[in-house]
Design a protein around this motif. Structure first.
Motif, short mmCIF file in Angstrom:
data_model
loop_
_atom_site.label_atom_id
_atom_site.label_comp_id
_atom_site.label_asym_id
_atom_site.label_seq_id
_atom_site.Cartn_x
_atom_site.Cartn_y
_atom_site.Cartn_z
N UNK A 1 -14.61 -2.06 0.41
CA UNK A 1 -12.81 -3.05 -0.04
C UNK A 1 -12.22 -3.82 0.73
N UNK A 2 -11.92 -5.23 0.30
CA UNK A 2 -10.95 -5.76 0.87
C UNK A 2 -9.89 -5.50 1.10
N UNK A 3 -8.22 -5.15 0.77
CA UNK A 3 -7.42 -5.38 -0.68
C UNK A 3 -6.47 -5.41 0.06
N UNK A 4 -5.14 -6.02 0.06
CA UNK A 4 -4.35 -5.78 0.19
C UNK A 4 -3.62 -4.82 -0.16
N UNK A 5 -3.09 -4.03 0.62
CA UNK A 5 -2.18 -2.85 0.57
C UNK A 5 -0.49 -2.73 1.03
N UNK A 6 -0.22 -2.46 0.01
CA UNK A 6 1.41 -2.37 -0.20
C UNK A 6 2.04 -0.79 -0.06
N UNK A 7 2.96 -0.94 0.52
CA UNK A 7 4.01 0.58 0.09
C UNK A 7 5.31 0.22 1.25
N UNK A 8 6.33 1.50 -0.02
CA UNK A 8 7.79 0.90 0.77
C UNK A 8 7.79 0.75 2.33
N UNK B 1 1.68 8.59 -1.61
CA UNK B 1 2.74 8.87 -2.78
C UNK B 1 4.03 8.46 -2.75
N UNK B 2 5.06 9.32 -1.84
CA UNK B 2 6.08 8.65 -1.72
C UNK B 2 6.69 7.39 -1.08
N UNK B 3 5.52 7.14 -0.78
CA UNK B 3 5.84 5.44 -0.73
C UNK B 3 5.29 4.63 -1.35
N UNK B 4 5.08 4.38 -3.34
CA UNK B 4 4.85 3.51 -3.43
C UNK B 4 3.65 3.57 -3.63
N UNK B 5 2.33 3.60 -2.81
CA UNK B 5 1.75 3.03 -2.47
C UNK B 5 0.72 1.86 -3.79
N UNK C 1 5.48 0.41 4.74
CA UNK C 1 4.87 -0.91 6.22
C UNK C 1 5.71 -2.48 5.15
N UNK C 2 5.55 -2.58 4.15
CA UNK C 2 4.83 -3.60 3.42
C UNK C 2 3.56 -3.33 2.94
N UNK C 3 3.91 -5.36 2.48
CA UNK C 3 1.95 -5.70 2.55
C UNK C 3 0.98 -5.56 3.51
N UNK C 4 -0.57 -5.36 4.00
CA UNK C 4 -1.12 -5.44 4.92
C UNK C 4 -2.87 -6.15 4.24
#
Length: 107
Positions: free
Chosen positions: A73-80, A55-59, A82-85
């Motif tokens: 699931x396999x997900x490309x997860x990103x937030x402000x 929530x505070x990092x735009x996941x 850590x970036x994307x992983x």
């Protein structure tokens, strides 16, 4: 990528929609009371983790693939922060259709 609206499991679909919308109320509604989670093999406080990582990092979850009836699931997860992983997610879902536990970590 898989459109979140096409995810096989309704509980997982609701979880992904809530994360991507940044909707705290929908996120809580997707979970059972007392739901638990782990990140990279360590149990975490779910409320603190969600606030920090979502929530505070735009996941945002971009689903690359699903298995196990939509509960893995396999997900490309990103937030402000850590970036994307590339991450793996596994969900335990109750008979009433809510997530009781999820585990995530790098894929």
């Amino acid at each position: 990528m898989i459109d979140p609206g096409r995810l096989s499991d309704p509980a997982v679909r609701a979880f992904v929609h809530a994360v991507n919308a940044g909707d705290r109320a929908a996120f809580q509604a997707a979970l059972t009371p007392g739901a638990t989670m782990s990140d990279d093999g360590s149990d975490r406080d779910l409320a603190q983790w969600a606030e920090r990582e979502v929530f505070s990092s735009g996941g945002h979850m971009a689903v690359a693939s699903e298995a196990d009836g939509g509960r893995s699931l396999i997900v490309d997860y990103r937030n402000d922060t850590w970036g994307e992983m590339r991450t793996a997610w596994r969900f335990d879902v109750t008979p009433d259709g809510r997530v009781s536990r999820f585990e995530t970590g790098q894929a």
